[in-house]
Design a protein around this motif. Structure first.
Motif: not given
Length: 317
Positions: A20-26, A198-201, A205-209, A228-230
């Motif tokens: 979901g929110p962790g694009f290219d990271t998670l 959107d970046a802050v959003f 969400r990545s931190a919350l995930l 961001l991407h979906q």
């Protein structure tokens, strides 16, 4: 007395990137596996046998991804590459957003580590660096190598990772369609910029995930929201996004798995994923397969023919 050719056995898990929110990271390692047997032969020889997913499309020549990866690793340590016999059994669906190419690269660097043992050493940092150089991004290769939930980033030009253990209440299910989607196609529809809002959003969400996956699965629905991407990819995968929408409307933490077109649901228990499967069955045309999976905590393993012990790659960090 002649020495038998060295053979190593490798197993690597499937992965789902982004979450979901962790694009290219998670990235998350999942309990579907590619298995590999590689034997070092005389230089110039190459024998490749492939069974399982994608077998009919995979080349059997020097362009084979695992063969290229092993040669790349040998070149990196200045050791002449041997000939290779590669026997591959592919359990990871190809072209479905479950990290099949990342798994192949991870399997190749692990095989090279095993074949080079006693001649040159490849540590965990080397494995991640080499795999990222070949794959382009560390978000799939990190969980394939090390297992669990991984956060991947680049520091001073070098890929880094942190492995985290996932809460035992998280129960993944992947809905796999009968069609494929290339990563390059999925990336081609992404715009070059995003708004600050959107970046802050997505940062929130990545931190919350991370908290949801490691401590509080009840937060997974909110934690998997993405701007961001979906949505940009929906035009290329309308059936995928229809399924994501149907599942999220019913309260399930559904996201596009990697570059798609598969859909990952992070349920908060085995009962939840059975309910998600019922929703998916009603929302699709029957061409989707539900894979009830577990999080793979071990990651890639390699063992020598002579030594039956299966050795995990990382130290759990």
């Amino acid at each position: 007395m002649t020495t038998a050719p060295r053979t190593v056995h490798v197993r690597v898990p499937a992965t789902s990137a982004n979450l979901g929110p962790g694009f290219d990271t998670l990235g998350l390692a999942l309990s579907v596996y590619d298995e590999l047997e590689v034997t070092a032969l005389a230089p110039g020889q190459l024998e490749i046998e492939v069974s399982g997913s994608g077998a009919e499309e995979i080349p059997r020549d020097e362009s084979h991804l695992i063969a290229r990866t092993i040669r790349y690793c040998y070149e990196s340590v200045g050791v002449p590459a041997p000939g290779l016999r590669i026997l591959a059994r592919n359990g990871i669906p190809h072209g479905k957003g479950m990290g099949s190419s990342g798994a192949a690269v991870a399997a190749g660097v692990l095989a090279a580590r095993g074949l080079l043992a006693g001649r040159a050493e490849l540590n965990d940092t080397d494995l991640l660096r080499l795999a990222t150089e070949l794959e382009g991004h560390p978000d799939n290769v990190a969980p394939a190598l090390f297992g669990g939930l991984t956060i991947a980033w680049t520091e001073n030009g070098a890929p880094q990772h942190k492995k985290l253990l996932v809460h035992r209440g998280v129960a993944p299910v992947v809905f796999v369609p009968d069609r494929t989607m290339s990563t390059s196609t999925a990336r081609s529809v992404l715009g070059p910029e995003v708004s600050r809002e959107d970046a802050v959003f997505n940062v929130s969400r990545s931190a919350l995930l991370i908290a949801a996956l490691t401590q509080s699965p009840d937060l997974l629905l909110s934690a998997t929201e993405d701007r961001l991407h979906q949505e940009s990819r929906s035009v290329a995968m309308p059936e995928t996004f229809a399924l994501v929408g149907a599942l999220r409307e019913r309260g399930f933490a559904a996201v596009v798995s990697g570059a798609g077109p598969s859909v990952l649901v992070l349920a908060d228990g085995p009962g939840g994923r059975l309910e998600a499967a019922e929703v998916a069955r009603a929302a699709t045309d029957g061409s989707w397969t539900a894979l009830m999976l577990a999080v793979d905590f071990l990651g890639g393993t390699v063992r020598d023919q002579i030594d039956a012990r299966m050795e995990p790659v990382g130290d759990g960090s």
